[in-house]
Design a protein around this motif. Structure first.
Motif, PDB file in Angstrom:
ATOM      1  N   ILE A 103      49.298  41.752  28.408  1.00  0.00           N
ATOM      2  CA  ILE A 103      49.483  42.234  29.791  1.00  0.00           C
ATOM      3  C   ILE A 103      49.253  41.220  30.862  1.00  0.00           C
ATOM      4  N   LEU A 104      48.448  40.390  30.550  1.00  0.00           N
ATOM      5  CA  LEU A 104      47.851  39.198  31.380  1.00  0.00           C
ATOM      6  C   LEU A 104      49.050  38.208  31.483  1.00  0.00           C
ATOM      7  N   LEU A 105      49.924  38.283  30.709  1.00  0.00           N
ATOM      8  CA  LEU A 105      51.213  37.217  30.683  1.00  0.00           C
ATOM      9  C   LEU A 105      52.163  37.589  31.828  1.00  0.00           C
ATOM     10  N   TYR A 118      46.241  32.686  34.742  1.00  0.00           N
ATOM     11  CA  TYR A 118      45.474  33.814  34.517  1.00  0.00           C
ATOM     12  C   TYR A 118      44.715  34.204  33.248  1.00  0.00           C
ATOM     13  N   ALA A 119      45.171  33.391  32.132  1.00  0.00           N
ATOM     14  CA  ALA A 119      44.847  33.478  30.806  1.00  0.00           C
ATOM     15  C   ALA A 119      43.138  33.770  30.738  1.00  0.00           C
ATOM     16  N   GLU A 120      42.381  33.282  31.379  1.00  0.00           N
ATOM     17  CA  GLU A 120      40.956  33.593  31.368  1.00  0.00           C
ATOM     18  C   GLU A 120      40.639  35.070  31.854  1.00  0.00           C
ATOM     19  N   SER A 121      41.645  35.616  32.625  1.00  0.00           N
ATOM     20  CA  SER A 121      41.316  36.828  33.200  1.00  0.00           C
ATOM     21  C   SER A 121      41.236  37.954  32.123  1.00  0.00           C
ATOM     22  N   SER A 122      42.047  37.671  30.914  1.00  0.00           N
ATOM     23  CA  SER A 122      41.909  38.534  29.561  1.00  0.00           C
ATOM     24  C   SER A 122      40.559  38.593  29.165  1.00  0.00           C
ATOM     25  N   PHE A 123      40.056  37.467  29.026  1.00  0.00           N
ATOM     26  CA  PHE A 123      38.621  37.573  28.500  1.00  0.00           C
ATOM     27  C   PHE A 123      37.453  38.253  29.480  1.00  0.00           C
TER      28      PHE A 123
END
Length: 442
Positions: free
Chosen positions: A318-320, A326-331
């Protein structure tokens, strides 16, 4: 009772289907801002728009909640509610703008040092429309016209999205274009609300319909809910505010994307809660109130757990959509999900208590939440950064949920399993309603 229950569920499902559109628009809006402005610009936009949002939240005196309560109980005429709401909104927005100007003059250079003061001043222009939108929108909720209630929200979001695309991608206005879109989105929703009230309900604007007695009643009831809403706002946004003080705007942007994405799951509980509050307020039978809320609460709980599990598993994909920045937003999102899951159910219990005339109980819990959240954020953010903010929020939401379950069980004399654990009869009822909807569509 069965007819009322089915009517309630049908209204809620219809509301939900309309709010799915709101979810899609909200997601597109989030993606547009994130990609156009980047994490740093996203963070600045969040901090700028928090100024009018906080002013509106802190100074609305709970009049929007009171409108739902008194209109649904038919204790005030629609034209009186309309005129009183409009004049109250204009007065409160004027006061908010003055306070906002003072805040910018005193703290603009220190608290908003990375932002042009012109853009901060522009954000204050949204306040009259923000007050008018929430006051007029809740009139539709009070008369239980959920089609118009949800359409107002969709227009605000779609108007903002359209302007964002226009100003950010075509005219390249960047941050100032984003804030201008924020203002215009609210203004379009207000225009629609006024047109619908004039056209469908034949209201008219005349000072003779302004009611001081209603204002007194509304403030008396609304203040308890208002204090609770203020504390709830702080509770939800505490992490963003403290991140803004300790870390960079880019960190705020990364956290904001995760929070906004995670909060989309609450749309499911909101769909039922919006129908629930006026229904509970207008009902005189304790048994009906308990049965409706218990059914909604336990059904939503089971559904939200499944939705949250899906988001947890596919958050990286989804964060792609937002870009590699914004890769860190997934964590961060994964840490937020446990708290956001139970928060969705807590909102249902809170609306039930407010509909019973007990917003004070929500207020007491909200005070405790702010204290817990503040302490945890101050402990976790310096040590864990953005992850600390997510952890603090999730723990606070879980504690809040446990307190609300205890309070609601005490008020209604029900065991927690009655309003948290789904029953076989619930599944049969939903299957029956879905079949009914299919027949109507066919």
């Amino acid at each position: 009772m069965e007819k009322k229950k089915n009517s309630f569920l049908l209204n809620s499902i219809i509301t939900l289907t309309r709010q799915v559109v709101s979810i899609i628009i909200g997601m597109l809006l989030l993606i547009v801002i994130a990609r156009a402005l980047g994490p740093s610009g996203q963070g600045k936009y969040t901090l700028i728009t928090y100024l009018p949002l906080m002013l509106m939240t802190f100074l609305n005196l709970g009049l929007n909640t009171s409108t739902i309560y008194f209109v649904s109980k038919k204790e005030i005429e629609l034209r009186e509610a309309f005129v009183t709401s409009v004049l109250s909104a204009l007065l409160l927005s004027f006061i908010s703008i003055v306070i906002g100007l003072i805040i910018i003059l005193i703290w603009g250079d220190s608290k908003f040092s990375s932002v042009d003061s012109t853009i901060l001043l522009l954000s204050l222009c949204a306040l009259p429309f923000m007050f008018l939108m929430i006051f007029l929108q809740t009139i539709f909720q009070g008369i239980q016209n959920f089609r118009l209630y949800n359409t107002v929200l969709v227009i605000q979001q779609f108007g903002t999205l359209f302007c964002m695309v226009l100003f950010l991608y075509i005219f390249k206005f960047e941050l100032i274009g984003a804030v201008l879109s924020f203002v215009l989105g609210y203004s379009l929703s207000v225009l629609y609300s006024i047109v619908m009230l004039f056209k469908l309900y034949k209201v008219e604007f005349s000072l003779r319909y302004f009611s001081w007695s209603y204002v007194k009643q509304a403030i008396s009831y609304g203040l308890k809910a208002h204090i609770s809403n203020m504390m709830t706002f702080l509770n939800y946004r505490m992490g963003v505010l403290i991140l803004g003080a300790f870390l960079s705007p880019a960190a705020v942007g990364i956290y904001t994307v995760a929070v906004n994405l995670g909060e989309k799951i609450s749309i499911f509980s909101q769909s039922f809660s919006q129908v629930l509050l006026p229904r509970i307020a207008s009902s005189n039978k304790e048994e009906d109130r308990n049965k409706i809320t218990a059914l909604v609460s336990r059904s939503i709980f089971a559904f939200i757990i499944c939705v949250s599990a899906g988001i947890f598993l596919f958050s990286d994909i989804i964060l792609l959509l937002f870009g590699k920045e914004y890769a860190e937003s997934s964590f961060i999102l994964k840490w937020l999900l446990p708290g956001l899951t139970v928060l969705a159910v807590e909102k249902i219990l809170s609306n039930d208590l407010a509909g019973r005339g007990r917003p004070d109980l929500n207020m007491y819990v909200s005070f405790a939440n702010v204290g817990i959240n503040l302490l945890l954020n101050l402990l976790f953010i310096p040590k864990f950064g953005v992850t600390g903010a997510a952890l603090a929020s999730s723990i606070t939401y879980i504690i809040s949920f446990m307190m609300k379950v205890f309070i609601y069980g005490s008020v209604t004399k029900q065991a927690a399993k009655e309003f948290l654990l789904v029953k076989k009869s619930d599944i049969k009822m939903f299957m029956s309603i879905l079949k009914s909807l299919k027949r109507k569509i066919a």
